[in-house]
Design an enzyme around this catalytic site. Structure first.
Site, mmCIF file in Angstrom:
data_model
loop_
_atom_site.group_PDB
_atom_site.id
_atom_site.type_symbol
_atom_site.label_atom_id
_atom_site.label_comp_id
_atom_site.label_asym_id
_atom_site.label_seq_id
_atom_site.Cartn_x
_atom_site.Cartn_y
_atom_site.Cartn_z
ATOM 1 N N ASP A 191 0.846 -1.194 0.000
ATOM 2 C CA ASP A 191 0.000 0.000 0.000
ATOM 3 C C ASP A 191 0.884 1.248 0.000
ATOM 4 O OD1 ASP A 191 -3.187 0.541 0.806
ATOM 5 O OD2 ASP A 191 -1.810 2.200 1.200
ATOM 6 N N ILE A 192 0.460 2.250 -0.741
ATOM 7 C CA ILE A 192 1.246 3.477 -0.873
ATOM 8 C C ILE A 192 1.214 4.308 0.412
ATOM 9 C CG2 ILE A 192 -0.563 5.049 -1.727
ATOM 10 C CD1 ILE A 192 1.427 5.805 -4.002
ATOM 11 N N ASN A 228 -13.354 -2.852 2.045
ATOM 12 C CA ASN A 228 -14.286 -1.740 2.176
ATOM 13 C C ASN A 228 -15.264 -1.744 1.011
ATOM 14 O OD1 ASN A 228 -13.190 -0.615 4.562
ATOM 15 N ND2 ASN A 228 -11.519 0.268 3.385
ATOM 16 N N HIS A 251 -10.290 -5.005 -3.573
ATOM 17 C CA HIS A 251 -8.972 -5.173 -2.947
ATOM 18 C C HIS A 251 -9.157 -5.637 -1.517
ATOM 19 C CE1 HIS A 251 -10.223 -0.934 -2.690
ATOM 20 N NE2 HIS A 251 -9.671 -0.921 -1.478
ATOM 21 N N LEU A 252 -8.277 -6.524 -1.141
ATOM 22 C CA LEU A 252 -8.254 -7.075 0.210
ATOM 23 C C LEU A 252 -7.065 -6.453 0.922
ATOM 24 C CD1 LEU A 252 -9.467 -9.260 2.113
ATOM 25 C CD2 LEU A 252 -7.884 -10.894 1.064
ATOM 26 N N HIS A 253 -7.357 -5.632 1.943
ATOM 27 C CA HIS A 253 -6.269 -5.068 2.747
ATOM 28 C C HIS A 253 -5.703 -6.178 3.625
ATOM 29 C CE1 HIS A 253 -7.267 -0.591 2.435
ATOM 30 N NE2 HIS A 253 -8.405 -1.123 2.022
HETATM 31 P P1 5GP Z 1 -9.854 1.700 0.184
HETATM 32 O O1 5GP Z 1 -9.908 2.960 0.992
HETATM 33 O O2 5GP Z 1 -10.492 1.873 -1.178
HETATM 34 O O3 5GP Z 1 -10.354 0.489 0.893
HETATM 35 O O4 5GP Z 1 -8.319 1.390 -0.024
HETATM 36 C C1 5GP Z 1 -7.565 1.854 -1.078
HETATM 37 C C2 5GP Z 1 -6.113 1.695 -0.681
HETATM 38 O O5 5GP Z 1 -5.313 1.816 -1.835
HETATM 39 C C3 5GP Z 1 -5.624 2.745 0.318
HETATM 40 O O6 5GP Z 1 -5.082 2.082 1.451
HETATM 41 C C4 5GP Z 1 -4.570 3.523 -0.467
HETATM 42 O O7 5GP Z 1 -3.488 3.927 0.330
HETATM 43 C C5 5GP Z 1 -4.156 2.543 -1.541
HETATM 44 N N1 5GP Z 1 -3.749 3.157 -2.787
HETATM 45 C C6 5GP Z 1 -4.427 4.121 -3.485
HETATM 46 N N2 5GP Z 1 -3.766 4.427 -4.609
HETATM 47 C C7 5GP Z 1 -2.653 3.655 -4.632
HETATM 48 C C8 5GP Z 1 -1.575 3.525 -5.560
HETATM 49 O O8 5GP Z 1 -1.497 4.189 -6.599
HETATM 50 N N3 5GP Z 1 -0.607 2.617 -5.249
HETATM 51 C C9 5GP Z 1 -0.656 1.855 -4.124
HETATM 52 N N4 5GP Z 1 0.352 0.996 -3.926
HETATM 53 N N5 5GP Z 1 -1.662 1.940 -3.230
HETATM 54 C C10 5GP Z 1 -2.644 2.834 -3.478
#
Ligand code: 5GP
Ligand code: ZN
Length: 117
Positions: A31-32, A90, A103-105
């Site tokens: 994750d970024i 989410n 996506h699965l965190h």
């Molecule tokens: P959400 O909030 O949709 O459940 O999670 C999206 C996740 O994707 C966040 O934790 C965010 O930091 C990560 N994310 C968003 N854009 C990028 C990206 O361009 N690269 C990476 N590696 N992670 C990303």
């Protein structure tokens, strides 16, 4: 592949990411903006919007995602039996979902709190 989807771009290798695992149907990358010492996103290569859009026919890819999550945690020394990890998906605005590609965190490496915020 969905145009203008960040995670489709990562899965296609068009957007850079630190890939930590890859299988036939799944990619895992760091994750970024990590929220734990280990924070990895496990995604299907095929564009699926979110968990609310899963079909029964997607069962295999979902299990592949959880298997990759386990492998990533084990590779980091976070065995399920000893340390463990948290898996999060989410869905929709109240969940604070930001990327409309399933996506699965995988969050690990610290003791989590409950309930999540
Ligand atoms: P959400 O909030 O949709 O459940 O999670 C999206 C996740 O994707 C966040 O934790 C965010 O930091 C990560 N994310 C968003 N854009 C990028 C990206 O361009 N690269 C990476 N590696 N992670 C990303
Ligand atoms: Zn996508």
């Amino acid at each position: 592949m969905s145009m203008d989807c960040i995670f489709c771009g990562i899965a296609a290798g068009e957007i850079p990411a630190k890939i930590v695992a890859q299988t036939a149907n799944v990619v895992a990358f760091k994750d970024i903006n990590p929220q734990a010492p280990l924070h990895v996103q496990v995604i299907p290569i095929r564009h699926i919007v979110d968990a609310a859009h899963l079909e029964v026919s997607d069962a295999a890819v979902l299990v592949e995602m959880t298997a990759v999550a386990k492998q990533v945690a084990e590779d980091a020394g976070l065995d399920p039996a000893t340390r463990g990890y948290r898996l999060v998906m989410n869905v929709g605005p109240d969940s604070q979902s930001t990327v409309p590609h399933l996506h699965l965190h995988v969050l690990a490496g610290r003791s989590m709190t409950w309930p999540p915020g």
